[in-house]
Design a protein around this motif. Structure first.
Motif, PDB file in Angstrom:
ATOM      1  N   LEU A  87      19.050   4.602  -4.021  1.00  0.00           N
ATOM      2  CA  LEU A  87      18.949   3.973  -2.704  1.00  0.00           C
ATOM      3  C   LEU A  87      18.863   2.453  -2.776  1.00  0.00           C
ATOM      4  CD1 LEU A  87      16.400   6.364  -0.920  1.00  0.00           C
ATOM      5  CD2 LEU A  87      18.897   6.456  -0.893  1.00  0.00           C
ATOM      6  N   LEU A  88      18.356   1.925  -3.890  1.00  0.00           N
ATOM      7  CA  LEU A  88      18.143   0.485  -3.999  1.00  0.00           C
ATOM      8  C   LEU A  88      18.627  -0.037  -5.346  1.00  0.00           C
ATOM      9  CD1 LEU A  88      14.530   0.358  -2.523  1.00  0.00           C
ATOM     10  CD2 LEU A  88      16.550  -0.678  -1.472  1.00  0.00           C
ATOM     11  N   PRO A  89      19.233  -1.245  -5.370  1.00  0.00           N
ATOM     12  CA  PRO A  89      19.614  -1.846  -6.653  1.00  0.00           C
ATOM     13  C   PRO A  89      18.380  -2.299  -7.423  1.00  0.00           C
ATOM     14  CG  PRO A  89      20.069  -3.350  -4.851  1.00  0.00           C
ATOM     15  CD  PRO A  89      19.648  -2.058  -4.224  1.00  0.00           C
ATOM     16  N   GLU A  90      18.579  -2.638  -8.674  1.00  0.00           N
ATOM     17  CA  GLU A  90      17.455  -2.891  -9.589  1.00  0.00           C
ATOM     18  C   GLU A  90      16.516  -3.995  -9.101  1.00  0.00           C
ATOM     19  OE1 GLU A  90      16.805  -3.698 -14.377  1.00  0.00           O
ATOM     20  OE2 GLU A  90      18.688  -4.199 -13.416  1.00  0.00           O
ATOM     21  N   ARG A  91      17.032  -5.132  -8.681  1.00  0.00           N
ATOM     22  CA  ARG A  91      16.176  -6.247  -8.250  1.00  0.00           C
ATOM     23  C   ARG A  91      15.353  -5.877  -7.018  1.00  0.00           C
ATOM     24  NH1 ARG A  91      19.692 -11.122  -6.998  1.00  0.00           N
ATOM     25  NH2 ARG A  91      17.719 -11.849  -6.104  1.00  0.00           N
ATOM     26  N   ALA A  92      15.932  -5.093  -6.135  1.00  0.00           N
ATOM     27  CA  ALA A  92      15.205  -4.682  -4.929  1.00  0.00           C
ATOM     28  C   ALA A  92      14.104  -3.687  -5.258  1.00  0.00           C
ATOM     29  CB  ALA A  92      16.181  -4.090  -3.918  1.00  0.00           C
ATOM     30  N   LEU A  93      14.354  -2.809  -6.224  1.00  0.00           N
ATOM     31  CA  LEU A  93      13.326  -1.845  -6.629  1.00  0.00           C
ATOM     32  C   LEU A  93      12.066  -2.553  -7.105  1.00  0.00           C
ATOM     33  CD1 LEU A  93      15.473   0.753  -8.614  1.00  0.00           C
ATOM     34  CD2 LEU A  93      14.285   1.180  -6.476  1.00  0.00           C
ATOM     35  N   ALA A  94      12.249  -3.687  -7.791  1.00  0.00           N
ATOM     36  CA  ALA A  94      11.109  -4.403  -8.368  1.00  0.00           C
ATOM     37  C   ALA A  94      10.146  -4.904  -7.293  1.00  0.00           C
ATOM     38  CB  ALA A  94      11.612  -5.575  -9.210  1.00  0.00           C
ATOM     39  N   VAL A  95      10.635  -5.126  -6.071  1.00  0.00           N
ATOM     40  CA  VAL A  95       9.784  -5.633  -4.994  1.00  0.00           C
ATOM     41  C   VAL A  95       8.667  -4.653  -4.662  1.00  0.00           C
ATOM     42  CG1 VAL A  95       9.747  -6.307  -2.555  1.00  0.00           C
ATOM     43  CG2 VAL A  95      11.656  -6.999  -4.018  1.00  0.00           C
ATOM     44  N   LEU A  96       8.940  -3.365  -4.804  1.00  0.00           N
ATOM     45  CA  LEU A  96       7.989  -2.338  -4.382  1.00  0.00           C
ATOM     46  C   LEU A  96       7.047  -1.876  -5.484  1.00  0.00           C
ATOM     47  CD1 LEU A  96      10.446  -0.172  -2.257  1.00  0.00           C
ATOM     48  CD2 LEU A  96       8.799  -1.851  -1.428  1.00  0.00           C
ATOM     49  N   THR A  97       7.312  -2.255  -6.727  1.00  0.00           N
ATOM     50  CA  THR A  97       6.498  -1.744  -7.832  1.00  0.00           C
ATOM     51  C   THR A  97       5.054  -2.216  -7.775  1.00  0.00           C
ATOM     52  OG1 THR A  97       7.280  -3.570  -9.225  1.00  0.00           O
ATOM     53  CG2 THR A  97       8.480  -1.495  -9.377  1.00  0.00           C
ATOM     54  N   SER A  98       4.815  -3.389  -7.185  1.00  0.00           N
ATOM     55  CA  SER A  98       3.449  -3.933  -7.161  1.00  0.00           C
ATOM     56  C   SER A  98       2.565  -3.248  -6.134  1.00  0.00           C
ATOM     57  CB  SER A  98       3.490  -5.437  -6.867  1.00  0.00           C
ATOM     58  OG  SER A  98       4.057  -5.683  -5.596  1.00  0.00           O
ATOM     59  N   LEU A  99       3.121  -2.357  -5.313  1.00  0.00           N
ATOM     60  CA  LEU A  99       2.300  -1.668  -4.311  1.00  0.00           C
ATOM     61  C   LEU A  99       1.157  -0.887  -4.951  1.00  0.00           C
ATOM     62  CD1 LEU A  99       4.842  -0.332  -1.666  1.00  0.00           C
ATOM     63  CD2 LEU A  99       2.879  -1.785  -1.237  1.00  0.00           C
ATOM     64  N   GLN A 100       1.358  -0.430  -6.181  1.00  0.00           N
ATOM     65  CA  GLN A 100       0.338   0.355  -6.868  1.00  0.00           C
ATOM     66  C   GLN A 100      -0.946  -0.448  -7.069  1.00  0.00           C
ATOM     67  OE1 GLN A 100       0.888   3.745  -7.916  1.00  0.00           O
ATOM     68  NE2 GLN A 100      -1.328   3.608  -7.982  1.00  0.00           N
ATOM     69  N   ASP A 101      -0.811  -1.773  -7.197  1.00  0.00           N
ATOM     70  CA  ASP A 101      -1.967  -2.615  -7.515  1.00  0.00           C
ATOM     71  C   ASP A 101      -2.512  -3.374  -6.311  1.00  0.00           C
ATOM     72  OD1 ASP A 101      -1.659  -1.928 -10.259  1.00  0.00           O
ATOM     73  OD2 ASP A 101      -0.019  -3.386 -10.396  1.00  0.00           O
ATOM     74  N   GLU A 102      -1.940  -3.145  -5.119  1.00  0.00           N
ATOM     75  CA  GLU A 102      -2.330  -3.933  -3.958  1.00  0.00           C
ATOM     76  C   GLU A 102      -3.056  -3.107  -2.893  1.00  0.00           C
ATOM     77  OE1 GLU A 102       0.814  -7.375  -3.312  1.00  0.00           O
ATOM     78  OE2 GLU A 102       1.811  -5.423  -3.329  1.00  0.00           O
ATOM     79  N   VAL A 103      -3.507  -1.907  -3.231  1.00  0.00           N
ATOM     80  CA  VAL A 103      -4.113  -1.018  -2.247  1.00  0.00           C
ATOM     81  C   VAL A 103      -5.580  -1.398  -2.054  1.00  0.00           C
ATOM     82  CG1 VAL A 103      -4.564   1.371  -1.617  1.00  0.00           C
ATOM     83  CG2 VAL A 103      -2.555   0.804  -3.003  1.00  0.00           C
ATOM     84  N   PRO A 104      -6.001  -1.754  -0.836  1.00  0.00           N
ATOM     85  CA  PRO A 104      -7.417  -2.100  -0.595  1.00  0.00           C
ATOM     86  C   PRO A 104      -8.294  -0.855  -0.557  1.00  0.00           C
ATOM     87  CG  PRO A 104      -6.162  -2.197   1.449  1.00  0.00           C
ATOM     88  CD  PRO A 104      -5.166  -1.926   0.362  1.00  0.00           C
ATOM     89  N   ALA A 105      -9.564  -1.012  -0.910  1.00  0.00           N
ATOM     90  CA  ALA A 105     -10.500   0.115  -0.921  1.00  0.00           C
ATOM     91  C   ALA A 105     -11.099   0.340   0.466  1.00  0.00           C
ATOM     92  CB  ALA A 105     -11.618  -0.156  -1.922  1.00  0.00           C
ATOM     93  N   GLU A 106     -11.544   1.583   0.711  1.00  0.00           N
ATOM     94  CA  GLU A 106     -12.262   1.916   1.952  1.00  0.00           C
ATOM     95  C   GLU A 106     -13.750   1.577   1.779  1.00  0.00           C
ATOM     96  OE1 GLU A 106     -11.055   2.904   4.742  1.00  0.00           O
ATOM     97  OE2 GLU A 106      -8.973   3.212   4.106  1.00  0.00           O
ATOM     98  N   PRO A 107     -14.458   1.328   2.871  1.00  0.00           N
ATOM     99  CA  PRO A 107     -15.905   1.037   2.778  1.00  0.00           C
ATOM    100  C   PRO A 107     -16.666   2.210   2.149  1.00  0.00           C
ATOM    101  CG  PRO A 107     -15.053   0.514   4.961  1.00  0.00           C
ATOM    102  CD  PRO A 107     -13.969   1.253   4.248  1.00  0.00           C
ATOM    103  N   PHE A 108     -17.788   1.883   1.500  1.00  0.00           N
ATOM    104  CA  PHE A 108     -18.575   2.917   0.823  1.00  0.00           C
ATOM    105  C   PHE A 108     -19.144   3.928   1.831  1.00  0.00           C
ATOM    106  CE2 PHE A 108     -22.610   4.399  -1.156  1.00  0.00           C
ATOM    107  CZ  PHE A 108     -22.031   5.081  -2.216  1.00  0.00           C
ATOM    108  N   GLU A 109     -19.351   3.516   3.070  1.00  0.00           N
ATOM    109  CA  GLU A 109     -19.859   4.437   4.091  1.00  0.00           C
ATOM    110  C   GLU A 109     -18.935   5.639   4.265  1.00  0.00           C
ATOM    111  OE1 GLU A 109     -19.600   1.178   4.449  1.00  0.00           O
ATOM    112  OE2 GLU A 109     -21.747   0.629   4.470  1.00  0.00           O
TER     113      GLU A 109
END
Length: 565
Positions: A87-109
């Motif tokens: 679905l996506l060429p190689e350079r475009a695929l790289a844009v989405l790879t960092s999503l794994q490390d950018e997920v914010p945490a939910e509050p401890f409550e």
């Protein structure tokens, strides 16, 4: 006292659905439009047309920013898209790879709320202590370190995000609506949008059920119980629920934390070797593999010795399987490669789900012929010298430029291999990825001593089929005598178009004209050349049985030619 679970109100549902639909309509439309333009051009023989990568990157950057704000399924969708080289060429695929490390945490409550709802007890009766800051956050859940009150064991507590079921249902409905709009107004025979939806939906539903993940973890424990180089954390059976999973806590070092590995004097080359070997064992031998081996999911145990590092796998929500039918089709692709039979490769790819109904098989076959010309003649031994990144780029370009569609299992496999290549190279720049893979590939493809007979039978059948074609269609001689390694020879037949032999990475070919006359003797000479060429080539790639068969056939043919004099 456990807290009452909250629900998303109607207005919030409407606003979220509106934002998701608007985001998906624009993103999927641009992805669809660019690929349609490239595929149609290449079907017409125009290989110069390229996707507008700058536009794709602009759209995907906007998608990533909004997906992080929306959370849950949009983050998971971005990660899923990052596996889709169709679905996506190689350079475009790289844009989405960092999503794994950018997920914010939910509050401890929220964590407290889920734990007390699931176990019907106050949190302090469950754990002697639990850290308020999570140690890892993913799209569907997060992990906290704790000490079990009943046993005193240090554990990892994995808890789902709030309203996960409701959010997943809402976003899947939005995705389904967007795909309906695109397929309703724009006919596509090269992107299976509904297949994409079904694969994504199945993956998400499996990952939101921690009971399934616990079952996967126990299966990995059984797989590696006799392998002292790999460790799988213990699952606490009494605490398994659909929304909470408790596992043994692992004190370890991430694979990409090179400074910590060096401080512990760990043998980085051995870590790379053990990690990749463990993965290929899963893929080639067990037929059941960890489909998300990014550095956050693989650790080296701190209590292991520097020269005997113990690799630990974590997070078993995303797994893949290789069935017997898939294995047979993959072997057919291999046999099609060594006999240069592009049609057989297309048939096997269709059986595996890479080529959908209505796709332009002729265009795909032409593209595969180009790949065969580039890499045919490269032996398993010579593959050690290939640049893995270069091979990957060639495959990605082929997938994107032709009407391929990647089944989910193979999309996960491709991303996993790409991740492992990067991790292994980072650990040890001189690590040879292909060299580790070859022994497992030999066994998987039936090239070991236990499976040689079956491989010889299949290869012999294919060679005989090619032999029949050779007798009636001299052009097909190229399929088996593409360049005899010892002579670097090109065959030219009198009164026939010149045939070219090409060897991809290993140099050019010389030309020695050969003129053949006489009908009966011509057929025998053609069969002799084909058998001799096939025998020498197969021997060079270490297929001794089929090689000797072809050489024997060449001897019988030569004897027949002499007797006709």
């Amino acid at each position: 006292m456990h807290t009452k679970r909250t629900r998303i109100n109607r207005f919030s549902q409407f606003m979220r659905s509106f934002r998701v639909i608007r985001l998906l309509l624009w993103t999927l439309w641009v992805i669809y439009r660019e690929r349609r333009r490239v595929v149609r051009a290449r079907e017409q023989g125009n290989y110069e047309v390229q996707p507008n990568v700058d536009v794709l990157i602009e759209v995907l950057v906007a998608f990533r920013q909004t997906a992080i704000k929306l959370g849950v399924l949009m983050i998971k969708l971005g990660q899923f898209l990052s596996t889709r080289a169709d679905l996506l060429p190689e350079r475009a695929l790289a844009v989405l790879t960092s999503l794994q490390d950018e997920v914010p945490a939910e509050p401890f409550e929220h964590v407290v709320s889920v734990l007390e709802q699931e176990y019907k007890k106050p949190i302090m009766e469950l754990f002697t202590s639990i850290e308020t800051d999570c140690t890892a956050a993913a799209s569907l859940g997060q992990v906290h370190k704790a000490v079990l009150a009943t046993t005193g064991d240090t554990v990892a507590v994995k808890v789902q995000r709030p309203n996960i079921d409701q959010l997943v249902r809402m976003d899947l409905n939005s995705l389904r609506f967007v795909i309906w709009v695109i397929t309703k107004f724009f006919h596509s025979d090269f992107i299976d949008m509904w297949g994409f939806y079904r694969e994504f939906r199945r993956t998400v539903i499996e990952e939101t059920d921690f009971v399934t993940e616990a079952t996967n973890a126990k299966r990995f424990q059984e797989m590696f119980k006799d392998n002292h180089a790999v460790y799988i954390p213990k699952v606490y059976e009494d605490y398994i629920t659909r929304r909470v999973l408790i596992l043994e806590w692992i004190d370890g070092i991430k694979l990409n934390d090179y400074a910590a590995l060096d401080a512990a004097h760990m043998n980085r080359l051995e870590i790379a070797n053990r990690t990749v070997s463990a993965y290929f064992y899963q893929f080639f031998e067990a037929g059941f593999f960890h489909a998300d081996p990014h550095p956050g999911n693989i650790f080296v145990k701190k209590d292991s010795s520097p020269d005997n590092p113990i690799v630990t796998f974590l997070d078993f929500g995303m797994v893949g399987s290789i069935t017997r039918g898939m294995k047979r089709s993959m072997r057919d692709i291999f046999l099609g490669f060594i006999t240069r039979d592009a049609h057989a490769i297309v048939v096997a790819l269709t059986q595996l789900g890479f080529i959908g109904a209505g796709a332009n098989a002729v265009s795909i076959e032409k593209a595969i012929v180009l790949i065969l010309e580039q890499y045919h003649g490269v032996t398993l031994g010579q593959m050690r010298n290939l640049e893995m990144g270069e091979v990957t780029r060639d495959i990605v370009n082929l997938l994107y430029g032709q009407p391929f569609q990647i089944p989910a299992q193979f999309a996960f496999t491709g991303r996993a291999i790409g991740t492992l290549v990067g991790v292994a190279t980072g650990l040890a720049p001189d690590f040879n990825f292909i060299e580790v893979a070859i022994p497992y590939a030999r066994n998987f493809l039936g090239m070991d001593t236990n499976s040689t007979r079956e491989t010889i039978q299949e290869l012999t059948t294919k060679l005989l089929e090619n032999g029949k074609v050779l007798l009636s269609l001299p052009r097909s001689v190229e399929s088996l005598i593409t360049r005899i390694d010892a002579g670097q020879m090109e065959v030219k037949l009198a009164n026939l178009p010149q045939m070219r032999g090409r060897r991809g990475r290993n140099g050019g070919s010389g030309g020695v004209p050969i003129t053949i006359g006489g009908n009966g003797r011509t057929s025998l000479v053609l069969m002799f050349l084909a058998s001799m060429g096939g025998g020498i080539y197969l021997s060079n790639i270490h297929l001794a049985g089929p090689g000797w068969f072809c050489l024997g056939l060449a001897g019988i043919t030569a004897l027949g030619a002499l007797l006709r004099r």
